[in-house]
Enzyme design. Structure first.
Site, PDB file in Angstrom:
ATOM      1  N   LYS A  71       6.768 -14.379   3.301  1.00  0.00           N
ATOM      2  CA  LYS A  71       6.557 -14.167   4.744  1.00  0.00           C
ATOM      3  C   LYS A  71       5.930 -12.784   4.964  1.00  0.00           C
ATOM      4  O   LYS A  71       6.258 -11.844   4.231  1.00  0.00           O
ATOM      5  CB  LYS A  71       7.915 -14.260   5.432  1.00  0.00           C
ATOM      6  CG  LYS A  71       7.880 -14.090   6.937  1.00  0.00           C
ATOM      7  CD  LYS A  71       9.267 -14.318   7.525  1.00  0.00           C
ATOM      8  CE  LYS A  71       9.281 -14.131   9.021  1.00  0.00           C
ATOM      9  NZ  LYS A  71      10.596 -14.404   9.609  1.00  0.00           N
ATOM     10  N   HIS A 114      15.559 -19.548   8.801  1.00  0.00           N
ATOM     11  CA  HIS A 114      15.365 -18.241   9.443  1.00  0.00           C
ATOM     12  C   HIS A 114      16.716 -17.551   9.656  1.00  0.00           C
ATOM     13  O   HIS A 114      17.737 -18.221   9.756  1.00  0.00           O
ATOM     14  CB  HIS A 114      14.661 -18.476  10.791  1.00  0.00           C
ATOM     15  CG  HIS A 114      14.084 -17.243  11.408  1.00  0.00           C
ATOM     16  ND1 HIS A 114      14.849 -16.316  12.054  1.00  0.00           N
ATOM     17  CD2 HIS A 114      12.811 -16.791  11.482  1.00  0.00           C
ATOM     18  CE1 HIS A 114      14.074 -15.333  12.497  1.00  0.00           C
ATOM     19  NE2 HIS A 114      12.827 -15.608  12.154  1.00  0.00           N
ATOM     20  N   HIS A 157       9.030 -20.098  20.619  1.00  0.00           N
ATOM     21  CA  HIS A 157       8.454 -18.806  20.193  1.00  0.00           C
ATOM     22  C   HIS A 157       6.973 -18.642  20.545  1.00  0.00           C
ATOM     23  O   HIS A 157       6.213 -18.019  19.812  1.00  0.00           O
ATOM     24  CB  HIS A 157       8.666 -18.573  18.677  1.00  0.00           C
ATOM     25  CG  HIS A 157       8.766 -17.107  18.346  1.00  0.00           C
ATOM     26  ND1 HIS A 157       8.789 -16.623  17.049  1.00  0.00           N
ATOM     27  CD2 HIS A 157       8.831 -16.014  19.155  1.00  0.00           C
ATOM     28  CE1 HIS A 157       8.876 -15.312  17.076  1.00  0.00           C
ATOM     29  NE2 HIS A 157       8.909 -14.910  18.346  1.00  0.00           N
ATOM     30  N   CYS A 189       5.537 -16.525  12.446  1.00  0.00           N
ATOM     31  CA  CYS A 189       5.825 -17.704  13.266  1.00  0.00           C
ATOM     32  C   CYS A 189       4.910 -17.946  14.466  1.00  0.00           C
ATOM     33  O   CYS A 189       4.280 -18.992  14.584  1.00  0.00           O
ATOM     34  CB  CYS A 189       7.256 -17.547  13.732  1.00  0.00           C
ATOM     35  SG  CYS A 189       7.765 -18.720  14.928  1.00  0.00           S
ATOM     36  N   LYS A 248      12.683 -24.676  18.008  1.00  0.00           N
ATOM     37  CA  LYS A 248      12.149 -23.328  18.227  1.00  0.00           C
ATOM     38  C   LYS A 248      10.782 -23.363  18.909  1.00  0.00           C
ATOM     39  O   LYS A 248       9.873 -24.042  18.456  1.00  0.00           O
ATOM     40  CB  LYS A 248      12.021 -22.650  16.860  1.00  0.00           C
ATOM     41  CG  LYS A 248      11.429 -21.252  16.933  1.00  0.00           C
ATOM     42  CD  LYS A 248      11.423 -20.597  15.565  1.00  0.00           C
ATOM     43  CE  LYS A 248      10.845 -19.203  15.644  1.00  0.00           C
ATOM     44  NZ  LYS A 248      10.938 -18.472  14.379  1.00  0.00           N
ATOM     45  N   ASP A 269       6.601 -23.122   9.094  1.00  0.00           N
ATOM     46  CA  ASP A 269       5.700 -22.255   9.867  1.00  0.00           C
ATOM     47  C   ASP A 269       5.136 -21.094   9.073  1.00  0.00           C
ATOM     48  O   ASP A 269       4.069 -20.572   9.394  1.00  0.00           O
ATOM     49  CB  ASP A 269       6.394 -21.751  11.150  1.00  0.00           C
ATOM     50  CG  ASP A 269       7.516 -20.759  10.881  1.00  0.00           C
ATOM     51  OD1 ASP A 269       8.061 -20.735   9.760  1.00  0.00           O
ATOM     52  OD2 ASP A 269       7.865 -20.009  11.816  1.00  0.00           O
ATOM     53  N   ASN A 270       5.860 -20.662   8.067  1.00  0.00           N
ATOM     54  CA  ASN A 270       5.360 -19.570   7.216  1.00  0.00           C
ATOM     55  C   ASN A 270       6.232 -19.522   5.975  1.00  0.00           C
ATOM     56  O   ASN A 270       7.229 -20.241   5.863  1.00  0.00           O
ATOM     57  CB  ASN A 270       5.362 -18.215   7.950  1.00  0.00           C
ATOM     58  CG  ASN A 270       6.692 -17.843   8.569  1.00  0.00           C
ATOM     59  OD1 ASN A 270       6.858 -17.910   9.787  1.00  0.00           O
ATOM     60  ND2 ASN A 270       7.666 -17.491   7.767  1.00  0.00           N
ATOM     61  N   ASP A 322      11.424 -23.319   9.658  1.00  0.00           N
ATOM     62  CA  ASP A 322      11.199 -21.905   9.980  1.00  0.00           C
ATOM     63  C   ASP A 322      11.455 -21.041   8.738  1.00  0.00           C
ATOM     64  O   ASP A 322      12.608 -20.876   8.327  1.00  0.00           O
ATOM     65  CB  ASP A 322      12.158 -21.515  11.117  1.00  0.00           C
ATOM     66  CG  ASP A 322      11.778 -20.199  11.772  1.00  0.00           C
ATOM     67  OD1 ASP A 322      10.790 -19.584  11.349  1.00  0.00           O
ATOM     68  OD2 ASP A 322      12.485 -19.804  12.719  1.00  0.00           O
TER      69      ASP A 322
HETATM   70  C1  NG6 Z   1      10.818  -9.542  12.621  1.00  0.00           C
HETATM   71  C2  NG6 Z   1      12.325  -9.536  12.378  1.00  0.00           C
HETATM   72  C3  NG6 Z   1      12.657 -10.732  11.518  1.00  0.00           C
HETATM   73  C4  NG6 Z   1      12.140 -12.006  12.146  1.00  0.00           C
HETATM   74  C5  NG6 Z   1      10.660 -11.875  12.411  1.00  0.00           C
HETATM   75  C6  NG6 Z   1      10.081 -13.066  13.096  1.00  0.00           C
HETATM   76  C7  NG6 Z   1      13.302  -7.275  12.277  1.00  0.00           C
HETATM   77  C8  NG6 Z   1      13.587  -6.084  11.435  1.00  0.00           C
HETATM   78  N1  NG6 Z   1      12.711  -8.303  11.694  1.00  0.00           N
HETATM   79  O1  NG6 Z   1      10.482  -8.501  13.464  1.00  0.00           O
HETATM   80  O2  NG6 Z   1      14.021 -10.821  11.289  1.00  0.00           O
HETATM   81  O3  NG6 Z   1      12.811 -12.277  13.335  1.00  0.00           O
HETATM   82  O4  NG6 Z   1      10.415 -10.744  13.215  1.00  0.00           O
HETATM   83  O5  NG6 Z   1      10.151 -14.168  12.298  1.00  0.00           O
HETATM   84  O6  NG6 Z   1      13.616  -7.258  13.452  1.00  0.00           O
HETATM   85  S1  NG6 Z   1       9.262 -15.393  12.618  1.00  0.00           S
HETATM   86  O7  NG6 Z   1       9.536 -16.389  11.620  1.00  0.00           O
HETATM   87  O8  NG6 Z   1       9.637 -15.819  13.947  1.00  0.00           O
HETATM   88  O9  NG6 Z   1       7.884 -14.937  12.541  1.00  0.00           O
HETATM   89 CA    CA Z   2       9.019 -18.392  10.762  1.00  0.00          CA
END
Ligand code: NG6
Ligand code: CA
Length: 508
Positions: free
Chosen positions: A362, A280, A139, A84, A137, A332-333, A44
């Site tokens: 990211k 992450h 999601h 993600c 994870k 994932d990214n 992640d």
């Molecule tokens: C964003 C969050 C970041 C992360 C991301 C998702 C804030 C300011 N930032 O909105 O921390 O959780 O979402 O990450 O809330 S991912 O890897 O699951 O795409």
């Molecule tokens: Ca991610």
């Protein structure tokens, strides 16, 4: 005449014996050729430059490196997206995430994104006779948009192909902060039900915004709602005290689950989607990893993840399964250093470059958003090499369908099994890549980024997003870091790329 007849009888006899031997051999062959186990390790937010095998000299990742050096290390390996949810959607369905307008970073209480009639990688492998499991994870949403956390959740990984699941619903920084096993919250006390809400707080519940004195990790942006285990999260949650995870134990818990899954299914082909949470945010290494690197929590959790991968490989070795297991390692990214908590990752980064030689990270339309570590390892079957072929996670569905004698139903996933097995270097000619609902084209050595409104840099995370008022065109072979926009100098190439992009985006 008599002699001739005899000869004929003889010949027929010999033919029969030969046929019998052959058919015997072919039965043996099929029996001996058990379908391989398949493990996809999906990190992640692990960046292209985050591991030793991809050039990091600052973090030691011997186990990830072992996979890379003992298998194929792709230098042009892509996730479909720089965030993600869409990325995981692409990997598991083989469908471009930009086709689904709901494929955006999901809240922890969002509805299941994958249609239960849709073909998925685990469903396809189930059809091929695999025991399928996800650990880590998810999601990709649960339920129909109004999850009742205190009852078995009926729409989730188990309804889209995974026979077994042990997951976190969304991200480590989003509520609910509980593990969910086959639809049930693990360790839930029925007298202390869980409530989850992304709009407003529950009366009397502390938040990161109002009660910073209760925090062991400070939030930087966002992440100032419910406080769980001394860390404030995105979203509000009440109840379920006994079921709440302890972040520092998460790596060990997922690893133990992964090892148990392997042991339970060692005699049948299995597919394990091991969706690790590192690196992450919030980065919460187990105490035994604190200080393992000079980089603070972000480096330490990468070291922790590397050890977990080593332990899983050891389990495979101990069970004599390594030579019959295809391991695909990816992320994932791309990377982000400050993603909303003040965890010293910026201050202690030193010379480490999570994006390696790539631009962005990211959330970005530049390469570091979606070009990720991508390794295929199969002891004794795949000869080690480095491949520059363009490969994408979206193609795993069709390629693994080929490997297991199944059909891929959708149009976006393409069969590159031979490339994933190192048999040749033919990769994709073209690929549409996504970053928060914007898309670009990669074709051959070139990338074309259409103009997009919005900030050039997200200052909170300190990442260039790729937005610009003009077209951008880069030749990645000559300019891997995307520094020289050739849109004006190469109008013919730009027009060709624009036309190709429009055609792909508009194709059904
Ligand atoms: C964003 C969050 C970041 C992360 C991301 C998702 C804030 C300011 N930032 O909105 O921390 O959780 O979402 O990450 O809330 S991912 O890897 O699951 O795409
Ligand atoms: Ca991610």
């Amino acid at each position: 005449m008599k002699n001739k007849k005899l000869n004929l009888v003889h010949l027929l006899g010999i033919a029969c014996v030969l046929m019998a031997i052959c058919s015997c051999k072919s039965v043996e062959k099929t029996r001996g050729q058990r379908l391989p186990n398949i493990i996809i390790i999906n990190m992640d937010d692990l960046g292209y430059g985050d591991i030793g095998a991809y050039g990091s000299t600052t973090i030691s990742t011997p186990n990830m490196d072992r996979l890379a050096h003992g298998g194929i290390r792709f230098t042009n390996g892509y996730a479909t997206s720089s965030t993600c949810t869409p990325s995981r959607y692409g990997l598991l369905t083989g469908v471009y995430p930009w086709r689904n307008s709901d494929a955006k970073i999901l809240a922890g209480n969002a509805a299941l994104l994958i249609d239960s009639s849709q073909q998925t990688l685990p469903k396809m492998l189930q059809n091929a006779g695999y025991q399928t499991g996800i650990i880590g994870k998810w999601h990709l949403g649960l339920g129909d948009g109004d999850v009742e956390w205190n009852k078995t959740i009926r729409l989730g990984p188990n309804q889209v192909g995974f026979k077994e699941s042990f997951i976190m619903a969304a991200t480590q920084d989003r509520v609910p902060t509980v593990y969910i096993k086959n639809g049930d919250v693990v360790g839930l006390d029925k007298n202390d039900p869980i409530e989850v809400n992304y709009k407003q707080n529950y009366e009397g519940q502390p938040t990161g915004l109002k009660n910073p004195e209760l925090l062991k990790m400070k939030w930087f942006h966002g992440h100032n709602q419910s406080i769980i285990n001394g860390i404030s999260r995105i979203g509000f949650m009440r109840g379920g005290e006994k079921a709440r995870w302890v972040d520092e134990d998460m790596s060990d818990i997922f690893l133990t689950q992964a090892q148990s899954f392997v042991l339970a299914h060692k005699s049948s082909p299995f597919f394990l989607y091991y969706a690790m949470q590192q690196p992450h945010v919030p980065r919460t290494p187990h105490p035994r990893y604190i200080g393992k690197t000079t980089m603070g929590p972000r480096g330490d959790v990468i070291a922790e993840a590397d050890d977990a991968i080593g332990a899983l490989i050891k389990t495979l070795e101990d069970e004599d399964l390594l030579e019959n297991t295809l391991i695909i390692f990816t992320s994932d990214n791309g990377p982000v250093v400050n993603d909303g908590y003040s965890d010293e990752s910026v201050e202690r980064l030193g010379n480490h470059r999570p994006s390696g030689p790539l631009r962005g990270g990211k959330y970005s339309l530049y390469e570091a958003g979606f070009r990720v570590p991508f390794i295929c390892y199969w002891k004794g079957k795949i000869d080690p090499k480095v491949s520059d072929a363009i490969v994408c996670q979206i193609d795993l569905l069709a390629s693994l369908a080929r490997l297991t004698g199944q059909n891929a139903e959708n149009t976006d996933s393409q069969d590159f099994l031979k490339t994933f097995m190192g048999k040749h270097d033919q990769g994709r000619d073209e690929l549409i890549l996504e970053a928060t609902s914007r898309t670009i084209l990669r074709a051959g050595d070139w990338v074309m980024i259409p103009p997009y409104p919005g900030l050039a840099v997200n200052k909170n995370v300190n990442i260039e997003l790729g937005n610009s008022t003009v077209y951008q065109l880069y030749n990645l072979k000559k300019d891997l870091g995307e520094q020289h926009n050739l849109a004006e100098l190469e109008p013919k190439k730009l027009n060709e790329m624009k036309a190709r992009y429009e055609k792909l985006r508009n194709a059904p």
